[in-house]
Write a protein that holds these residues in place. Structure first.
Motif, PDB file in Angstrom:
ATOM      1  N   ASP A 120       0.840  -1.184   0.000  1.00  0.00           N
ATOM      2  CA  ASP A 120       0.000   0.000   0.000  1.00  0.00           C
ATOM      3  C   ASP A 120       0.880   1.242   0.000  1.00  0.00           C
ATOM      4  N   LEU A 121       0.865   1.971  -1.095  1.00  0.00           N
ATOM      5  CA  LEU A 121       1.703   3.157  -1.214  1.00  0.00           C
ATOM      6  C   LEU A 121       1.387   4.162  -0.111  1.00  0.00           C
ATOM      7  N   GLY A 122       0.135   4.224   0.308  1.00  0.00           N
ATOM      8  CA  GLY A 122      -0.263   5.168   1.345  1.00  0.00           C
ATOM      9  C   GLY A 122       0.360   4.871   2.698  1.00  0.00           C
ATOM     10  N   ALA A 123       0.833   3.631   2.888  1.00  0.00           N
ATOM     11  CA  ALA A 123       1.447   3.258   4.167  1.00  0.00           C
ATOM     12  C   ALA A 123       2.930   3.587   4.211  1.00  0.00           C
ATOM     13  N   LEU A 124       3.454   4.071   3.099  1.00  0.00           N
ATOM     14  CA  LEU A 124       4.881   4.391   3.022  1.00  0.00           C
ATOM     15  C   LEU A 124       5.123   5.781   3.597  1.00  0.00           C
ATOM     16  N   LYS A 125       5.974   5.871   4.589  1.00  0.00           N
ATOM     17  CA  LYS A 125       6.262   7.159   5.229  1.00  0.00           C
ATOM     18  C   LYS A 125       7.163   7.998   4.333  1.00  0.00           C
ATOM     19  N   ILE A 126       6.770   9.250   4.103  1.00  0.00           N
ATOM     20  CA  ILE A 126       7.555  10.157   3.268  1.00  0.00           C
ATOM     21  C   ILE A 126       8.463  11.007   4.150  1.00  0.00           C
ATOM     22  N   ALA A 127       9.740  11.044   3.785  1.00  0.00           N
ATOM     23  CA  ALA A 127      10.713  11.838   4.540  1.00  0.00           C
ATOM     24  C   ALA A 127      11.914  12.108   3.646  1.00  0.00           C
ATOM     25  N   PRO A 128      12.618  13.204   3.862  1.00  0.00           N
ATOM     26  CA  PRO A 128      13.837  13.484   3.085  1.00  0.00           C
ATOM     27  C   PRO A 128      14.875  12.396   3.317  1.00  0.00           C
ATOM     28  N   GLU A 129      15.712  12.161   2.325  1.00  0.00           N
ATOM     29  CA  GLU A 129      16.752  11.152   2.479  1.00  0.00           C
ATOM     30  C   GLU A 129      17.838  11.637   3.439  1.00  0.00           C
ATOM     31  N   SER A 130      18.414  10.687   4.160  1.00  0.00           N
ATOM     32  CA  SER A 130      19.540  10.999   5.040  1.00  0.00           C
ATOM     33  C   SER A 130      20.819  11.109   4.207  1.00  0.00           C
TER      34      SER A 130
END
Length: 216
Positions: free
Chosen positions: A48-58
């Motif tokens: 589920d794409l909606g379950a993927l947490k969005i955050a900037p890359e480290s």
């Protein structure tokens, strides 16, 4: 209240306290943000794409492929690479050292058939460096070893050296399999791996995955 009754009450209270402590301890361990799941990514996991947490890359500071030990021994003289070759090839025969001596492998990225096991590359669906940028920099080396040797069926793929090396450590915003018919599966597997291992995705990566899922 007699002594027996008091003793029973004390035991009951202690059992309640122990149960509360163990329940909260387990919950704390399971919800730790830096602790990846102990299970492998499997085809039954969430895509589920909606379950993927969005955050900037480290940042890549401290990264090395050696921080993800591979290919690990799997017993009987076999390592992870040889097991993947056996599982994903057709009519695979091995020698006493578990090396593939014959067989055929079809690379899903470009539909090329390979007839020499030595020419097969084993690709990580979510590359090691991408995992590092997405949260694996906070894991232990043992956790990273488990990730790099995940035999669940979707994180390690037998592919052509050409596609593996053109992909490098890029996410779907920068690289997609040449065979568009594979985009749906690739996106689903990418998402499953990231969710299973509690890795994040940046916005461009998320948007590219959304585009690939339209092929489903």
């Amino acid at each position: 209240m007699n002594r027996a009754a008091v003793t029973s009450l004390v035991v009951f209270v202690l059992l309640l306290a122990a149960g509360w402590y163990l329940t909260n301890l387990q919950s704390s361990q399971e919800n730790s943000p830096n602790r990846p799941p102990s299970t492998s990514a499997t085809p039954g996991g969430s895509s589920d794409l909606g379950a993927l947490k969005i955050a900037p890359e480290s940042k890549m500071a401290g990264y090395s492929r050696d921080r993800f030990p591979h290919w690990a021994s799997q017993g009987n003289s076999c390592d992870t690479r040889e097991i993947v070759l056996q599982k994903q090839g057709a009519d695979v025969k091995t020698d006493k050292d578990c090396k593939a001596t014959s067989g055929t492998w079809t690379s899903p990225y470009d539909n090329v058939v390979i007839k020499d096991g030595g020419e097969v590359d084993i690709d990580h669906t979510v590359p090691l460096a991408e995992a590092w940028r997405s949260g694996a920099d906070k894991w232990t080396d043992d956790d990273r070893k488990a990730f790099a040797n995940d035999l669940g069926g979707i994180q390690l793929l037998a592919v052509t050296a050409k596609t593996n090396r053109s992909k490098g450590d890029q996410d779907p915003a920068k690289w997609k399999p040449p065979v568009e018919a594979y985009w749906c599966t690739y996106a689903q597997h990418w998402i499953q791996v990231k969710i299973t291992y509690q890795l994040t995705a940046d916005q461009a990566e998320h948007d590219a995955l959304a585009t690939m899922l339209k092929a489903c």
